[in-house]
Design a protein around this motif. Structure first.
Motif, PDB file in Angstrom:
ATOM      1  N   LEU A  65       1.631  11.898  -1.918  1.00  0.00           N
ATOM      2  CA  LEU A  65       0.774  10.746  -2.178  1.00  0.00           C
ATOM      3  C   LEU A  65      -0.277  11.131  -3.213  1.00  0.00           C
ATOM      4  CD1 LEU A  65       0.078   7.821  -1.247  1.00  0.00           C
ATOM      5  CD2 LEU A  65      -1.540   8.850   0.334  1.00  0.00           C
ATOM      6  N   TYR A  66      -0.339  10.353  -4.298  1.00  0.00           N
ATOM      7  CA  TYR A  66      -1.334  10.562  -5.343  1.00  0.00           C
ATOM      8  C   TYR A  66      -2.309   9.392  -5.301  1.00  0.00           C
ATOM      9  CZ  TYR A  66       2.040  13.923  -7.146  1.00  0.00           C
ATOM     10  OH  TYR A  66       2.903  14.976  -7.272  1.00  0.00           O
ATOM     11  N   LEU A  67      -3.605   9.708  -5.258  1.00  0.00           N
ATOM     12  CA  LEU A  67      -4.653   8.690  -5.203  1.00  0.00           C
ATOM     13  C   LEU A  67      -5.541   8.810  -6.430  1.00  0.00           C
ATOM     14  CD1 LEU A  67      -5.459   9.334  -1.471  1.00  0.00           C
ATOM     15  CD2 LEU A  67      -4.401   7.268  -2.364  1.00  0.00           C
ATOM     16  N   ASN A  68      -5.963   7.674  -6.962  1.00  0.00           N
ATOM     17  CA  ASN A  68      -6.785   7.642  -8.162  1.00  0.00           C
ATOM     18  C   ASN A  68      -8.216   8.061  -7.839  1.00  0.00           C
ATOM     19  OD1 ASN A  68      -8.166   7.016 -10.522  1.00  0.00           O
ATOM     20  ND2 ASN A  68      -6.924   5.205 -10.927  1.00  0.00           N
ATOM     21  N   GLY A  69      -8.626   9.205  -8.351  1.00  0.00           N
ATOM     22  CA  GLY A  69      -9.947   9.755  -8.080  1.00  0.00           C
ATOM     23  C   GLY A  69     -11.075   9.029  -8.788  1.00  0.00           C
ATOM     24  N   ASN A  70     -10.745   8.115  -9.700  1.00  0.00           N
ATOM     25  CA  ASN A  70     -11.784   7.325 -10.371  1.00  0.00           C
ATOM     26  C   ASN A  70     -12.276   6.178  -9.486  1.00  0.00           C
ATOM     27  OD1 ASN A  70     -11.731   8.837 -12.782  1.00  0.00           O
ATOM     28  ND2 ASN A  70      -9.933   7.731 -13.466  1.00  0.00           N
ATOM     29  N   MET A  71     -11.622   5.970  -8.352  1.00  0.00           N
ATOM     30  CA  MET A  71     -12.032   4.925  -7.413  1.00  0.00           C
ATOM     31  C   MET A  71     -12.983   5.521  -6.374  1.00  0.00           C
ATOM     32  SD  MET A  71      -8.493   2.886  -6.691  1.00  0.00           S
ATOM     33  CE  MET A  71      -9.325   1.653  -5.724  1.00  0.00           C
ATOM     34  N   SER A  72     -13.729   4.653  -5.726  1.00  0.00           N
ATOM     35  CA  SER A  72     -14.652   5.081  -4.676  1.00  0.00           C
ATOM     36  C   SER A  72     -13.865   5.655  -3.492  1.00  0.00           C
ATOM     37  CB  SER A  72     -15.487   3.891  -4.211  1.00  0.00           C
ATOM     38  OG  SER A  72     -16.224   4.229  -3.073  1.00  0.00           O
ATOM     39  N   TYR A  73     -14.420   6.692  -2.891  1.00  0.00           N
ATOM     40  CA  TYR A  73     -13.743   7.338  -1.765  1.00  0.00           C
ATOM     41  C   TYR A  73     -13.552   6.388  -0.588  1.00  0.00           C
ATOM     42  CZ  TYR A  73     -12.520  10.767   1.767  1.00  0.00           C
ATOM     43  OH  TYR A  73     -11.858  11.444   2.755  1.00  0.00           O
ATOM     44  N   SER A  74     -14.427   5.410  -0.452  1.00  0.00           N
ATOM     45  CA  SER A  74     -14.318   4.468   0.667  1.00  0.00           C
ATOM     46  C   SER A  74     -13.002   3.692   0.616  1.00  0.00           C
ATOM     47  CB  SER A  74     -15.504   3.509   0.677  1.00  0.00           C
ATOM     48  OG  SER A  74     -15.539   2.749  -0.515  1.00  0.00           O
ATOM     49  N   TYR A  75     -12.475   3.437  -0.582  1.00  0.00           N
ATOM     50  CA  TYR A  75     -11.192   2.744  -0.714  1.00  0.00           C
ATOM     51  C   TYR A  75     -10.014   3.687  -0.474  1.00  0.00           C
ATOM     52  CZ  TYR A  75     -14.151  -0.715  -2.991  1.00  0.00           C
ATOM     53  OH  TYR A  75     -15.143  -1.618  -3.264  1.00  0.00           O
ATOM     54  N   LEU A  76     -10.213   4.960  -0.770  1.00  0.00           N
ATOM     55  CA  LEU A  76      -9.136   5.937  -0.628  1.00  0.00           C
ATOM     56  C   LEU A  76      -9.006   6.449   0.804  1.00  0.00           C
ATOM     57  CD1 LEU A  76      -9.848   8.146  -3.789  1.00  0.00           C
ATOM     58  CD2 LEU A  76      -8.373   6.143  -3.627  1.00  0.00           C
ATOM     59  N   SER A  77     -10.098   6.473   1.538  1.00  0.00           N
ATOM     60  CA  SER A  77     -10.131   7.140   2.846  1.00  0.00           C
ATOM     61  C   SER A  77      -9.133   6.566   3.840  1.00  0.00           C
ATOM     62  CB  SER A  77     -11.541   7.110   3.426  1.00  0.00           C
ATOM     63  OG  SER A  77     -11.945   5.778   3.663  1.00  0.00           O
ATOM     64  N   LYS A  78      -8.936   5.244   3.837  1.00  0.00           N
ATOM     65  CA  LYS A  78      -7.998   4.648   4.796  1.00  0.00           C
ATOM     66  C   LYS A  78      -6.566   5.122   4.544  1.00  0.00           C
ATOM     67  CE  LYS A  78      -8.134   0.445   2.031  1.00  0.00           C
ATOM     68  NZ  LYS A  78      -8.614  -0.917   1.968  1.00  0.00           N
ATOM     69  N   TYR A  79      -6.214   5.346   3.266  1.00  0.00           N
ATOM     70  CA  TYR A  79      -4.866   5.837   2.956  1.00  0.00           C
ATOM     71  C   TYR A  79      -4.750   7.345   3.167  1.00  0.00           C
ATOM     72  CZ  TYR A  79      -3.857   1.186   1.307  1.00  0.00           C
ATOM     73  OH  TYR A  79      -3.658  -0.171   1.258  1.00  0.00           O
ATOM     74  N   ILE A  80      -5.864   8.060   3.042  1.00  0.00           N
ATOM     75  CA  ILE A  80      -5.867   9.493   3.340  1.00  0.00           C
ATOM     76  C   ILE A  80      -5.627   9.704   4.835  1.00  0.00           C
ATOM     77  CG2 ILE A  80      -7.351  11.540   3.465  1.00  0.00           C
ATOM     78  CD1 ILE A  80      -8.592  10.613   0.796  1.00  0.00           C
ATOM     79  N   LYS A  81      -6.299   8.902   5.666  1.00  0.00           N
ATOM     80  CA  LYS A  81      -6.105   8.999   7.117  1.00  0.00           C
ATOM     81  C   LYS A  81      -4.658   8.675   7.484  1.00  0.00           C
ATOM     82  CE  LYS A  81     -10.832   7.798   8.258  1.00  0.00           C
ATOM     83  NZ  LYS A  81     -11.734   6.711   8.658  1.00  0.00           N
ATOM     84  N   LEU A  82      -4.098   7.658   6.819  1.00  0.00           N
ATOM     85  CA  LEU A  82      -2.718   7.267   7.076  1.00  0.00           C
ATOM     86  C   LEU A  82      -1.749   8.385   6.680  1.00  0.00           C
ATOM     87  CD1 LEU A  82      -1.366   4.675   8.154  1.00  0.00           C
ATOM     88  CD2 LEU A  82      -1.007   3.997   5.788  1.00  0.00           C
ATOM     89  N   ALA A  83      -2.012   9.015   5.543  1.00  0.00           N
ATOM     90  CA  ALA A  83      -1.172  10.135   5.094  1.00  0.00           C
ATOM     91  C   ALA A  83      -1.250  11.297   6.083  1.00  0.00           C
ATOM     92  CB  ALA A  83      -1.598  10.590   3.703  1.00  0.00           C
ATOM     93  N   SER A  84      -2.433  11.562   6.601  1.00  0.00           N
ATOM     94  CA  SER A  84      -2.600  12.629   7.594  1.00  0.00           C
ATOM     95  C   SER A  84      -1.847  12.306   8.875  1.00  0.00           C
ATOM     96  CB  SER A  84      -4.075  12.844   7.900  1.00  0.00           C
ATOM     97  OG  SER A  84      -4.752  13.252   6.753  1.00  0.00           O
ATOM     98  N   THR A  85      -1.856  11.036   9.263  1.00  0.00           N
ATOM     99  CA  THR A  85      -1.151  10.604  10.475  1.00  0.00           C
ATOM    100  C   THR A  85       0.344  10.894  10.372  1.00  0.00           C
ATOM    101  OG1 THR A  85      -2.761   8.847  10.808  1.00  0.00           O
ATOM    102  CG2 THR A  85      -0.684   8.628  11.980  1.00  0.00           C
ATOM    103  N   TYR A  86       0.935  10.614   9.202  1.00  0.00           N
ATOM    104  CA  TYR A  86       2.375  10.812   9.009  1.00  0.00           C
ATOM    105  C   TYR A  86       2.710  12.145   8.359  1.00  0.00           C
ATOM    106  CZ  TYR A  86       2.620   5.953  10.333  1.00  0.00           C
ATOM    107  OH  TYR A  86       2.508   4.771  11.028  1.00  0.00           O
ATOM    108  N   LYS A  87       1.707  13.039   8.261  1.00  0.00           N
ATOM    109  CA  LYS A  87       1.881  14.395   7.725  1.00  0.00           C
ATOM    110  C   LYS A  87       2.463  14.393   6.307  1.00  0.00           C
ATOM    111  CE  LYS A  87       2.286  16.648  12.223  1.00  0.00           C
ATOM    112  NZ  LYS A  87       1.664  15.610  12.983  1.00  0.00           N
ATOM    113  N   VAL A  88       1.917  13.507   5.471  1.00  0.00           N
ATOM    114  CA  VAL A  88       2.301  13.430   4.066  1.00  0.00           C
ATOM    115  C   VAL A  88       1.210  14.104   3.245  1.00  0.00           C
ATOM    116  CG1 VAL A  88       2.745  11.858   2.123  1.00  0.00           C
ATOM    117  CG2 VAL A  88       3.565  11.280   4.410  1.00  0.00           C
ATOM    118  N   GLU A  89       1.605  15.025   2.360  1.00  0.00           N
ATOM    119  CA  GLU A  89       0.626  15.700   1.517  1.00  0.00           C
ATOM    120  C   GLU A  89       0.067  14.710   0.499  1.00  0.00           C
ATOM    121  OE1 GLU A  89       2.322  19.123  -0.300  1.00  0.00           O
ATOM    122  OE2 GLU A  89       2.722  20.102   1.605  1.00  0.00           O
TER     123      GLU A  89
END
Length: 144
Positions: A65-89
């Protein structure tokens, strides 16, 4: 031999040569042919999580999973948690020279050539019914 030395110096100055650099900038370091699913930045800013992304993460746990670092972390965090749940790097990609319109990319390190990668709109499982509110006069003059 002089050509090899020149190539070596150019690599040292500008970095290693890449194939399709514009496409790599757009897809956060990956190529279009490797992408499973992608979301644009306005979609990332919406409330909630796209169920299509959750399904893709669940089904493709070996992808990255690649996330755009130019965006606010608050928008990215929900997908980071989801990636952690399914053990996706995942990787947060920040390119100071180019801000991609894409906010999220789930991709493999090899080509899969999926024809449709962009999520058009969020699928809503159940629509909320709007209750009709009655005004003050309707309450005063109830019809029987």
């Amino acid at each position: 031999m002089a050509e090899n030395i020149d190539d070596y110096l150019q690599q040292g100055i500008h970095g290693q040569k890449q194939t399709k650099p514009d496409e790599r900038r757009k897809f956060l370091g990956s190529l279009r042919e490797r992408v499973v699913i992608a979301l644009k930045q306005p979609q990332m800013r919406e409330d909630g999580i796209y169920p299509q992304v959750e399904d893709a993460l669940k089904a493709n746990s070996k992808a990255h999973l690649y996330l755009n670092g130019n965006m606010s972390y608050s928008y990215l965090s929900k997908y980071i948690k989801l990636a952690s749940t399914y053990k996706v790097e995942y990787t947060i990609v920040t390119n100071k020279e180019h801000n991609s319109e894409i906010g999220l990319v789930l991709a493999y390190d090899y080509a899969i050539d999926k024809p449709e990668i962009f999520v058009e709109r969020k699928t809503v499982k159940a629509e909320a019914k709007k209750e009709k509110k009655s005004g003050l006069l309707a309450k005063l003059f109830k019809r029987k």
